[in-house]
Each structure stands twice: as C-alpha cells, then as structure tokens.
Design a protein around this motif. Sequence first.
Motif, PDB file in Angstrom:
ATOM      1  N   ALA A  37       0.849  -1.195   0.000  1.00 22.30           N
ATOM      2  CA  ALA A  37       0.000   0.000   0.000  1.00 22.30           C
ATOM      3  C   ALA A  37       0.880   1.239   0.000  1.00 22.30           C
ATOM      4  O   ALA A  37       1.963   1.256   0.602  1.00 22.30           O
ATOM      5  CB  ALA A  37      -0.916   0.005   1.213  1.00 22.30           C
ATOM      6  N   THR A  38       0.420   2.255  -0.684  1.00 17.79           N
ATOM      7  CA  THR A  38       1.078   3.555  -0.664  1.00 17.79           C
ATOM      8  C   THR A  38       0.004   4.615  -0.891  1.00 17.79           C
ATOM      9  O   THR A  38      -1.184   4.305  -1.010  1.00 17.79           O
ATOM     10  CB  THR A  38       2.190   3.646  -1.724  1.00 17.79           C
ATOM     11  N   ALA A  39       0.407   5.864  -0.939  1.00 18.02           N
ATOM     12  CA  ALA A  39      -0.537   6.948  -1.220  1.00 18.02           C
ATOM     13  C   ALA A  39      -0.729   7.062  -2.729  1.00 18.02           C
ATOM     14  O   ALA A  39       0.236   6.950  -3.498  1.00 18.02           O
ATOM     15  CB  ALA A  39      -0.023   8.265  -0.644  1.00 18.02           C
ATOM     16  N   ALA A  40      -1.954   7.304  -3.148  1.00 14.23           N
ATOM     17  CA  ALA A  40      -2.245   7.393  -4.582  1.00 14.23           C
ATOM     18  C   ALA A  40      -1.497   8.551  -5.235  1.00 14.23           C
ATOM     19  O   ALA A  40      -1.100   8.456  -6.405  1.00 14.23           O
ATOM     20  CB  ALA A  40      -3.749   7.537  -4.805  1.00 14.23           C
ATOM     21  N   ASP A  86      -7.027   8.603  -1.473  1.00 12.17           N
ATOM     22  CA  ASP A  86      -5.581   8.743  -1.678  1.00 12.17           C
ATOM     23  C   ASP A  86      -4.841   7.468  -1.267  1.00 12.17           C
ATOM     24  O   ASP A  86      -3.824   7.515  -0.575  1.00 12.17           O
ATOM     25  CB  ASP A  86      -5.021   9.949  -0.919  1.00 12.17           C
ATOM     26  N   VAL A  87      -5.357   6.333  -1.696  1.00 13.80           N
ATOM     27  CA  VAL A  87      -4.751   5.037  -1.375  1.00 13.80           C
ATOM     28  C   VAL A  87      -4.535   4.261  -2.667  1.00 13.80           C
ATOM     29  O   VAL A  87      -5.394   4.257  -3.553  1.00 13.80           O
ATOM     30  CB  VAL A  87      -5.643   4.212  -0.427  1.00 13.80           C
ATOM     31  N   CYS A  88      -3.382   3.607  -2.765  1.00 10.72           N
ATOM     32  CA  CYS A  88      -3.051   2.804  -3.929  1.00 10.72           C
ATOM     33  C   CYS A  88      -2.516   1.449  -3.464  1.00 10.72           C
ATOM     34  O   CYS A  88      -1.697   1.389  -2.535  1.00 10.72           O
ATOM     35  CB  CYS A  88      -1.994   3.524  -4.775  1.00 10.72           C
ATOM     36  N   ILE A  89      -2.983   0.376  -4.105  1.00 16.07           N
ATOM     37  CA  ILE A  89      -2.480  -0.965  -3.845  1.00 16.07           C
ATOM     38  C   ILE A  89      -1.583  -1.369  -5.010  1.00 16.07           C
ATOM     39  O   ILE A  89      -2.004  -1.326  -6.170  1.00 16.07           O
ATOM     40  CB  ILE A  89      -3.617  -1.993  -3.700  1.00 16.07           C
ATOM     41  N   LEU A  90      -0.345  -1.742  -4.691  1.00 17.38           N
ATOM     42  CA  LEU A  90       0.618  -2.166  -5.699  1.00 17.38           C
ATOM     43  C   LEU A  90       0.814  -3.674  -5.631  1.00 17.38           C
ATOM     44  O   LEU A  90       0.714  -4.275  -4.555  1.00 17.38           O
ATOM     45  CB  LEU A  90       1.960  -1.469  -5.480  1.00 17.38           C
ATOM     46  N   GLU A  91       1.127  -4.262  -6.770  1.00 16.04           N
ATOM     47  CA  GLU A  91       1.383  -5.688  -6.838  1.00 16.04           C
ATOM     48  C   GLU A  91       2.772  -5.921  -7.404  1.00 16.04           C
ATOM     49  O   GLU A  91       3.166  -5.299  -8.395  1.00 16.04           O
ATOM     50  CB  GLU A  91       0.332  -6.365  -7.721  1.00 16.04           C
ATOM     51  N   VAL A  92       3.532  -6.804  -6.751  1.00 21.24           N
ATOM     52  CA  VAL A  92       4.889  -7.121  -7.191  1.00 21.24           C
ATOM     53  C   VAL A  92       5.042  -8.640  -7.287  1.00 21.24           C
ATOM     54  O   VAL A  92       4.325  -9.387  -6.613  1.00 21.24           O
ATOM     55  CB  VAL A  92       5.951  -6.549  -6.227  1.00 21.24           C
ATOM     56  N   PRO A  93       5.976  -9.116  -8.133  1.00 17.01           N
ATOM     57  CA  PRO A  93       6.164 -10.562  -8.306  1.00 17.01           C
ATOM     58  C   PRO A  93       7.013 -11.177  -7.197  1.00 17.01           C
ATOM     59  O   PRO A  93       8.148 -11.604  -7.406  1.00 17.01           O
ATOM     60  CB  PRO A  93       6.869 -10.649  -9.663  1.00 17.01           C
TER      61      PRO A  93
END
Length: 218
Positions: A37-40, A86-93
Amino acid sequence: MYFTDISYVVHPVGRVTPNGVTLLGTAFFINRRGLLATAAHVTGNNDSGLVIVMNKASSIQDYQDTSDNAIQCIPAKIKEINPIADVCILEVPTIVQSNFILDSTDSVQVGESIAVFGYPHSDHGRMVLTQQDTSIGAKILIESSGIKLKNIVLNIQSRPGQSGSPIVIPEKRAIAGLLIGSYAPQVNGSISIGGIDPQTLHQTTHAISAEYIKEMLE
C-alpha cells in the motif's frame, strides 16, 4: 518497542527514468502476498516504470550506509487505486507479505503514541528507513468528492518521501493508517522555497485510516 523486522515491510517507491531511479515515496507490504500500500498521489494513475526499491538493511537497528548507491528494484503494477481516499495498492512478483495486521483509526485514541516508518527526504535521493515516534493530536473527517473520510492528525512534521508511510500501533503490531502528508491551507499566492511550501512547515500531518486499504482488498 523495537521493530527489528520492519525493514522487510517498508520500502521506497520509485520510477525508472532515463537518468536512473527517482524515489517517489514510501510503500509497505500488507498481509496479502505480493501486495503493498502507498498513497495514490505518490504513484498517480501511472505504473509505467514503477518499482519497489528493496531495503538493503536486514534490520532497522543496522547502520544504513548513505554512501552506498547500489539498489535492487522489483517491478510494480497498480492493482487498485482510490484517488478519493488517496490510497493505492501495488502488486509485485514476490511472495513477501507483512506480519503486521491492517487495523483502523477507530482503534487509536487522541493522545496515544504511535510509530511512523518511512523515507523522509527520499525526493533528494536519501534512502534511510526512519522510525519517528509521535502522538495522535485529533481524529478528523476530511471531505473528498462529497465523501467524508476518517483521518487522524499526527503531532509531527512530515517531509517529502514519507507519503505512504504506515502508522503503527506498537502494542498491537497493527497498522492504523497511511500517511498522506502535511496540512496545507488552500490559499492563493502560495510560494515554494527550495521545492518546499513554507505553509507545510508545521506539526500537523494527516493520515488516512487503514480501513480504506482493507475495503480495496474485499
């Protein structure tokens, strides 16, 4: 409380440019594999060249070498974004996940001590995972696009690079919120000195409730 394992959870967000990787802010693994999670406003609605820079320290208790400019990055994609909260969900491998639970600002009280983990001044290339202890000054509702969202006021002066930092409840090993940034009055004629708005030089920092992160995972 000493969070020796927080270095596996909290990492800088960056973007690959022709001149190298530009650090944008802070992200943290949540208790779902490969999700952060990070800020959008850190990423915007653009994951082109977006990366998570893996923290080199095995523990926050280690000395972090500020002269070591070598970095290891993993590509990141935007999975979900909520610009209103103002929230962003990121996806990583990767299979990495946090052992901190997602909670809510409902679980904290005004005057309670909390810990902030992030990368202040990363906009200048400084990559130092930093713990800052502070207290909660108020619980507030902030209206965005007609929706009133739960926030808390932190009695601390935040700096660029800390957006997206987790707000940790020490005794519960829980994340109550996500740091959004300093309060800045919406007035005309504001100025910038060295890239800093003087109106943000105060101890009023806002954090959005982590419940909005949980809602995006449902």
